[in-house]
Design an enzyme around this catalytic site. Structure first.
Site, PDB file in Angstrom:
ATOM      1  N   SER A  23      17.664   9.274  -0.739  1.00 17.48           N
ATOM      2  CA  SER A  23      17.108   9.253   0.632  1.00 17.48           C
ATOM      3  C   SER A  23      15.913   8.310   0.753  1.00 17.48           C
ATOM      4  O   SER A  23      15.459   8.030   1.853  1.00 17.48           O
ATOM      5  CB  SER A  23      16.672  10.673   1.025  1.00 17.48           C
ATOM      6  OG  SER A  23      15.707  11.119   0.069  1.00 17.48           O
ATOM      7  N   GLY A  24      15.414   7.812  -0.372  1.00 12.55           N
ATOM      8  CA  GLY A  24      14.262   6.895  -0.286  1.00 12.55           C
ATOM      9  C   GLY A  24      14.705   5.480   0.063  1.00 12.55           C
ATOM     10  O   GLY A  24      15.913   5.216   0.249  1.00 12.55           O
ATOM     11  N   TYR A  25      13.728   4.578   0.120  1.00 14.61           N
ATOM     12  CA  TYR A  25      14.083   3.186   0.447  1.00 14.61           C
ATOM     13  C   TYR A  25      14.960   2.597  -0.664  1.00 14.61           C
ATOM     14  O   TYR A  25      15.911   1.862  -0.407  1.00 14.61           O
ATOM     15  CB  TYR A  25      12.810   2.348   0.601  1.00 14.61           C
ATOM     16  CG  TYR A  25      11.984   2.682   1.836  1.00 14.61           C
ATOM     17  CD1 TYR A  25      12.600   2.955   3.056  1.00 14.61           C
ATOM     18  CD2 TYR A  25      10.579   2.743   1.772  1.00 14.61           C
ATOM     19  CE1 TYR A  25      11.839   3.280   4.189  1.00 14.61           C
ATOM     20  CE2 TYR A  25       9.825   3.048   2.889  1.00 14.61           C
ATOM     21  CZ  TYR A  25      10.458   3.316   4.091  1.00 14.61           C
ATOM     22  OH  TYR A  25       9.708   3.635   5.205  1.00 14.61           O
ATOM     23  N   THR A  26      14.649   2.894  -1.913  1.00 17.65           N
ATOM     24  CA  THR A  26      15.454   2.353  -3.006  1.00 17.65           C
ATOM     25  C   THR A  26      16.866   2.942  -2.957  1.00 17.65           C
ATOM     26  O   THR A  26      17.862   2.224  -3.100  1.00 17.65           O
ATOM     27  CB  THR A  26      14.776   2.686  -4.357  1.00 17.65           C
ATOM     28  OG1 THR A  26      13.476   2.101  -4.366  1.00 17.65           O
ATOM     29  CG2 THR A  26      15.574   2.166  -5.529  1.00 17.65           C
ATOM     30  N   CYS A  37       8.534  -2.903  -9.990  1.00 19.76           N
ATOM     31  CA  CYS A  37       8.651  -4.070  -9.106  1.00 19.76           C
ATOM     32  C   CYS A  37       7.568  -5.101  -9.423  1.00 19.76           C
ATOM     33  O   CYS A  37       7.864  -6.278  -9.617  1.00 19.76           O
ATOM     34  CB  CYS A  37       8.587  -3.623  -7.653  1.00 19.76           C
ATOM     35  SG  CYS A  37       7.218  -2.513  -7.267  1.00 19.76           S
ATOM     36  N   ASN A  60      10.691  -6.415  -3.388  1.00 16.91           N
ATOM     37  CA  ASN A  60      10.377  -5.287  -4.284  1.00 16.91           C
ATOM     38  C   ASN A  60      11.484  -4.217  -4.297  1.00 16.91           C
ATOM     39  O   ASN A  60      11.631  -3.479  -5.261  1.00 16.91           O
ATOM     40  CB  ASN A  60       9.052  -4.628  -3.893  1.00 16.91           C
ATOM     41  CG  ASN A  60       9.022  -4.263  -2.420  1.00 16.91           C
ATOM     42  OD1 ASN A  60       9.049  -5.146  -1.556  1.00 16.91           O
ATOM     43  ND2 ASN A  60       8.996  -2.982  -2.115  1.00 16.91           N
TER      44      ASN A  60
END
Lengths: 350, 56, 350
Positions: free
Chosen positions: C10-13, C149, C317
């Site tokens: 659910s995170g950006y990654t 990153c 990133n």
């Protein structure tokens, strides 16, 4: 009350000089020149000044300026300031020049500006306009050379590190982050909004011209030559400069020792604030916290891992980096409280 | 009463203090707990503070 | 076709892993876990995926994940990855961990993460997931530790300077500029838009955790210890990292010599581009020119004034700094063309 003139008043620096001088109790703006906008009210170019002044731009006529103004702020491109300053000085005007034309010594200009100084004798008259370092000389100065914006943030933030006598003087790294207004009003693809939004663009990564004046001003503190490794980057800000300094320690230093040096240098300075908090969001300097003010926030951190002293300097490039500092010099030259007319708090958030 | 901040040597003035009270250094924002040394005099000790740490 | 799972999607990654894997010809996403959003379609959290996939989030049930997936991408916070990886490895799953839990050696964790590694024996299994340095080991790896990153941009950009053997290895300065997405989805005053817009905020200016892995990966190139002086700054970008390196030269080096080293290291690398043009707007790396791609742009400049080699490294990133590199490792682990599914050009301008 002193009569003042602004030569080159249509740029961002000119606009800030107008904005700050309009409300300055000891300054009467007689003349604001702009070749392109002569005859137009200044608010046509600087809309924030509508209903603040009805002053109109006039043609740049140095004779008229010299006859009407005791003090003149020169906000002309590098190279065009020198002849104008010469003419004004001959007429007895006291000049604050915001260009680089009088900041350095004669022999530095060919190397750093690829330019032979046309009036080297005037250089002996010029005082480097950093009040924190040259307050006494500025008082009686006829010609004040206002420092560069990157130079101002770098000198004030790195000076304490040099003062410790405990850093290597031949490799002071300054990694600077600059807002777009630093490049002035000249339009180019580089300043085109889609190209400038969210960027990190290194420009002139080595031999940037401001290196010369940073080294010139730090050398006396070091008692010898200082070599500054300056690399500026354009980042997504309109106003603001952050100079991050990386200096290498030759012996252990403690926080207490550094705090002592910072206090000795800056505690009584009206426009330098020491920002090194242990808590909260604003622990170290950030241009966002000084924009709109003449403050330079300085801070530091010791990195035990690499024996490094990290220094931080944040200013508004148009105010402490240009117009505000020019007026600070003006205040010193006329012997009034240095904070007059430029003591506003920053405008936050922007 | 006058104290010295253990973090930055800054001067801290406080009218009267009680043991356990938390003072904040005006210069560096350190949170300082008022304690008593062996002779019963007040002294300041740094209270534990969590620095901001984010970003991978 | 390989069955894959994303734990912590659910995170950006997690969102980038989903976005890239949905169109990956050799990957079938069986499972995407999210404790909070279980039962919801992934596009509810990642709206860019509406009509791209109807996959739903499921509860993080490692047994189910282990039974259905050959490969698992772990996108969990530091500390929670280690037990999950252990469980999955025991079930024969090949794991790509995007946390820092397996990047370092056992003795580094207490110093840099204040954390004793719970399963030190697994560290012997782990391969540091930087393809440009560990391609062979990654091929057969059971556990790949995806690099940080900031570390990715720093290692790839500074490596050539170390390779010259002509820089001081105990004081490599890396002054990094980071976009807000680097801090992930966790909301704080620091990420509040009015506070983040137009800022330059130094955070963790010394002893930043990524220092350990940067030094770990550069040491073999230096044939000894490397000391990295890393200072990150949050700047106004959503995606992007620029690592500006300042290294001090111990002898003269020429541009030609450096170009040779950069070519030897990176000419045949699919995702590293050498950017050092003499003309135009994009002469040096800028995150804006790689955002949306798995590219790392590297560049350099020699500063004769201070005998300094300046290096630049720009990445997205979330892609080369996380999801894209994880998939690059996945491609290597299953023996297909490394560019599969992550070869998109950057999206410009953003």
């Amino acid at each position: 009350m002193r009569t003042v003139g602004i030569v080159g008043a249509s740029g961002y620096t000119g606009g800030e000089l107008l904005r700050l001088l309009v409300d300055h109790p000891e300054a009467e703006i007689k003349i604001a020149t702009s070749r392109e906008n002569a005859g137009e009210p200044v608010f046509r170019v600087h809309p924030q000044l509508r209903k603040k002044t009805d002053l109109k731009f006039v043609e740049p006529d140095l004779e008229k300026v010299a006859s009407e103004c005791e003090f003149v702020f020169l906000a002309l491109p590098h190279g065009s300031s020198a002849p104008a300053a010469k003419r004004l000085l001959e007429a007895g005007v006291r000049v604050i020049d915001l260009s680089a034309d009088f900041r350095l010594k004669k022999e530095d200009y060919p190397k750093w500006y690829g330019w032979e100084h046309p009036f080297p004798d005037l250089l002996d008259l010029a005082v480097y306009g950093l009040p924190e370092f040259h307050r006494e000389e500025i008082k009686g100065a006829k010609l004040v050379a206002n420092p560069g914006c990157i130079a101002t943030a770098s000198i004030l933030s790195v000076a304490p590190a040099i003062k410790t006598g405990a850093v290597e003087k031949n490799r002071v790294v300054v990694d600077a982050k600059i807002g777009s207004s630093g490049a002035g009003t000249s339009v180019s693809i580089a300043s085109h909004h889609p190209e400038h939004s969210g960027l990190v663009r290194a420009y002139k990564p080595s031999m940037h011209r401001h290196t010369a004046e940073i080294e010139q001003e730090l050398a006396p503190l070091a008692g010898g030559e200082v070599k500054v490794a300056l690399t500026p980057h354009a980042v997504d800000m309109v106003r603001g400069i952050m100079a991050t300094g990386h200096s290498f320690l030759t012996r252990q230093v403690t926080n207490q020792e550094l705090w002592k040096i910072y206090r000795e240098m800056y505690q009584n300075e009206p426009f330098v604030r020491i920002v090194k908090d242990l808590r909260g969001l604003h622990m170290l300097p950030d241009p966002k916290n000084v924009v709109g003010s003449n403050f330079c926030d300085v801070g530091f951190e010791i990195d035990p891992h690499t024996n490094r002293m990290i220094t931080f300097g944040a200013i508004d490039n148009l105010i402490k980096g240009a117009a505000g500092q020019a007026i600070q010099n003006f205040n010193i030259m006329i012997g009034i409280d240095e904070r007059t007319g430029i003591d506003q708090a920053g405008v936050r958030p922007i | 009463m006058k104290f010295k901040c253990p973090e930055c040597d800054g001067d801290i003035e406080a009218k009267e203090v009680i043991e356990g009270e938390i003072l904040s250094c005006p210069d560096c924002g350190a949170e300082l707990e008022v304690a008593k040394d062996k002779k019963g005099n007040f002294e300041l000790k740094v209270a534990e503070s969590e620095g901001e740490d984010w970003g991978e």
